[in-house]
Scaffold this motif. Structure first.
Motif, short mmCIF file in Angstrom:
data_model
loop_
_atom_site.label_atom_id
_atom_site.label_comp_id
_atom_site.label_asym_id
_atom_site.label_seq_id
_atom_site.Cartn_x
_atom_site.Cartn_y
_atom_site.Cartn_z
N PHE A 1 0.84 -1.20 0.00
CA PHE A 1 0.00 0.00 0.00
C PHE A 1 0.87 1.24 0.00
O PHE A 1 2.04 1.21 0.38
CB PHE A 1 -0.95 0.01 1.20
CG PHE A 1 -0.26 -0.04 2.55
CD1 PHE A 1 0.00 1.12 3.26
CD2 PHE A 1 0.13 -1.26 3.09
CE1 PHE A 1 0.64 1.09 4.49
CE2 PHE A 1 0.77 -1.31 4.33
CZ PHE A 1 1.02 -0.15 5.03
N ASP A 2 0.28 2.33 -0.45
CA ASP A 2 0.95 3.63 -0.50
C ASP A 2 0.73 4.31 0.84
O ASP A 2 -0.40 4.72 1.17
CB ASP A 2 0.38 4.46 -1.65
CG ASP A 2 1.12 5.77 -1.84
OD1 ASP A 2 1.96 6.12 -1.00
OD2 ASP A 2 0.85 6.46 -2.85
N HIS A 3 1.81 4.45 1.61
CA HIS A 3 1.70 5.01 2.96
C HIS A 3 1.28 6.47 2.94
O HIS A 3 0.87 7.02 3.98
CB HIS A 3 3.04 4.85 3.70
CG HIS A 3 2.89 4.49 5.15
ND1 HIS A 3 1.96 5.09 5.97
CD2 HIS A 3 3.54 3.58 5.92
CE1 HIS A 3 2.06 4.58 7.18
NE2 HIS A 3 3.01 3.66 7.19
N ARG A 4 1.35 7.12 1.80
CA ARG A 4 0.84 8.49 1.72
C ARG A 4 -0.68 8.53 1.90
O ARG A 4 -1.22 9.51 2.42
CB ARG A 4 1.19 9.11 0.37
CG ARG A 4 2.67 9.25 0.08
CD ARG A 4 2.89 9.82 -1.31
NE ARG A 4 2.25 8.98 -2.33
CZ ARG A 4 2.07 9.35 -3.60
NH1 ARG A 4 2.46 10.56 -4.00
NH2 ARG A 4 1.50 8.53 -4.46
N ALA A 5 -1.35 7.47 1.45
CA ALA A 5 -2.82 7.44 1.48
C ALA A 5 -3.37 6.57 2.60
O ALA A 5 -4.47 6.83 3.09
CB ALA A 5 -3.35 6.95 0.13
N VAL A 6 -2.63 5.54 2.96
CA VAL A 6 -3.14 4.56 3.92
C VAL A 6 -2.06 4.25 4.95
O VAL A 6 -0.89 4.07 4.58
CB VAL A 6 -3.55 3.25 3.20
CG1 VAL A 6 -4.17 2.27 4.20
CG2 VAL A 6 -4.53 3.53 2.07
N ASP A 7 -2.46 4.16 6.21
CA ASP A 7 -1.53 3.77 7.27
C ASP A 7 -1.54 2.26 7.44
O ASP A 7 -2.39 1.54 6.88
CB ASP A 7 -1.89 4.47 8.58
CG ASP A 7 -1.66 5.97 8.52
OD1 ASP A 7 -0.74 6.38 7.79
OD2 ASP A 7 -2.41 6.71 9.18
#
Length: 460
Positions: free
Chosen positions: A431-437
């Protein structure tokens, strides 16, 4: 007045297109709907139709790769000269190649004295796409044929007639994907000279490279010398599908903060359900879902509960997508394609099974259309058939997550002090940590696992 022909943009992600073949000779009168050229993109090959009326004149040669909007030709009125130094197309001078004016035949055929039926040619050889394919399958040398189609074009009937002549062998049919055919064009390899080593007579990319190596001896090496026989380093250009994959995967890892989590999913109930469906649905002619189809269904339903993983990051904002469109990564000899199951959360399991089967067959035969490859909001990638348990998939640009699926394997769970045999597979979510933790991503993964453990929910 001259009408420009521009390279069409086939899909939002198209960056370049390769003109595989002009389908009409210069000077041919065309009207809307007539086929002009065969165009190859990183995803599909298509035949492009004329949108106007006039005498066709190409501005670039076949084999040229250009961006959308490039000037590739004109439609002229009778007696009208080809424009020079005009036009809005973005073709560069390096891409332009001399072509005959409309009033000059594109090929000349002159019988050779003493050899009835033999011909010599000047200029390009015009062959219909199907005739070229049939010639490659049957080992017919197109240069020796006298075309009977419009403007001397070689058509399928010409090839079949030559193939039926005494003494012409009938080799096993070749299977050539559009992207392998593009590699052959780029390497200047005649498919009729290629020895197919793939299953069922399929031409692989390595076959094209082998044929190209035979055509071009090593520099400074004479025939029969040790240098000529020495193995040379294999050089594979990053072009076409491979080039697009390289640039997108590099951009994905450069632009996103990617992190991968993994867990195991117990699959006993899912495997039992599939066995039941196989008995019932096969008899009724309904496509039987694979394990991957079950995962796709579970992943799509779980995205309803976790919409932030069905999103994209752009313009300094997170855009949650209104539809759940799941891409299925399909491995090919020459790269990877990702056809998309539209509104996957709304489709029954049987429809997902039918779509994934169609996508697999279409990707390998080159029959997928552009709409099949666009609109993905989330991707599922499996390496289980290759014996892989866990891997770190790379997010498709424009999305924020991808689910990796490992192989189905035997394991053990403990019921008190008693070991119980069970079947599991490993799921990994990048996952893209910019959008999702991490916590929401883990929660999504737990939702997928829960649905696979209780697979009757996948039939709802």
């Amino acid at each position: 007045m001259a009408v420009e022909i521009l390279l069409p943009k086939l899909g939002l992600t198209m960056e370049t297109g390769l003109i595989e073949e002009w389908l009409v000779p210069p000077g041919t009168p065309v009207k809307p709907g007539d086929l002009l050229l065969r165009l190859a993109t990183d995803k599909v090959d298509v035949e492009v139709e004329a949108e106007g009326t006039g005498l066709f004149h190409p501005a670039v040669a076949s084999g040229v790769e250009l961006p959308p909007g490039a000037l590739i030709g004109w439609l002229l009125e009778a007696g009208e000269q080809v424009p020079s130094g005009t036009g809005t197309g973005t073709a560069t001078a390096a891409a332009l190649a001399p072509v005959p004016p409309p009033d000059v035949p594109a090929q000349t055929q002159t019988p050779v004295v003493g050899e009835p039926g033999a011909i010599t040619r000047t200029g390009r050889l015009f062959v219909s796409p199907n005739a070229r394919r049939v010639a490659g399958q049957r080992g017919v040398d197109l240069a020796q044929l006298n075309g009977t189609g419009p403007g001397g074009r070689i058509i399928t009937a010409d090839v079949l007639e030559a193939a039926a002549a005494p003494g012409v062998p009938a080799p096993a049919p070749q299977i050539v994907s559009p992207l392998v055919r593009r590699d052959a064009v780029a390497a200047g390899v005649d498919l009729g000279t290629v020895v197919a080593t793939g299953p069922g007579g399929k031409v692989l990319r390595s076959d094209i490279l082998t044929a190209a190596a035979r055509q071009v001896p090593a520099a400074g090496a004479g025939p029969g010398t040790a240098a000529a026989q020495a193995a040379a380093a294999e050089v594979i250009p990053l072009t076409g599908m491979r080039g697009v994959i390289a640039s997108r995967m590099h951009a994905s890892l450069q632009e996103m903060a990617q992190l991968t989590l993994g867990t195991e999913a117990e699959m006993d109930a899912a495997v039992a359900l599939r066995s039941q469906l196989k008995e019932q649905w096969s008899a009724a002619g309904i496509p039987v879902p694979t394990i991957t189809d079950l995962v796709i269904r579970a992943a799509a339903l779980a995205l309803r509960e976790h919409p932030r993983l069905n999103a994209s990051v752009r313009d300094n904002a997170i855009h949650v997508q209104p539809e759940i469109n799941v891409g299925i990564a399909v491995a090919l000899d020459e790269g990877l394609m990702v056809p998309v199951v539209k509104r996957a959360d709304q489709l029954p399991l049987s429809a997902i099974a039918a779509e994934s089967r169609r996508f697999g067959q279409g990707a390998r035969s080159g029959q997928l259309a552009l709409p099949d490859l666009e609109g993905g909001t989330f991707t599922v990638s499996t390496l289980g058939t290759y014996g892989i348990d866990f891997f770190t998939p790379v997010i498709t640009p424009g999305q924020v997550a991808i689910l990796g699926v490992g192989r189905l394997r035997d394991s053990v769970r403990w019921e008190g002090a008693t070991p119980v045999r069970t079947q599991v597979l490993t799921l990994s979510i990048t996952f893209d940590h910019r959008a999702v933790d991490g916590a929401p991503a883990a929660s999504y993964l737990r939702s997928v696992v829960s649905r696979l453990a209780n697979p009757l929910s996948l039939l709802a």
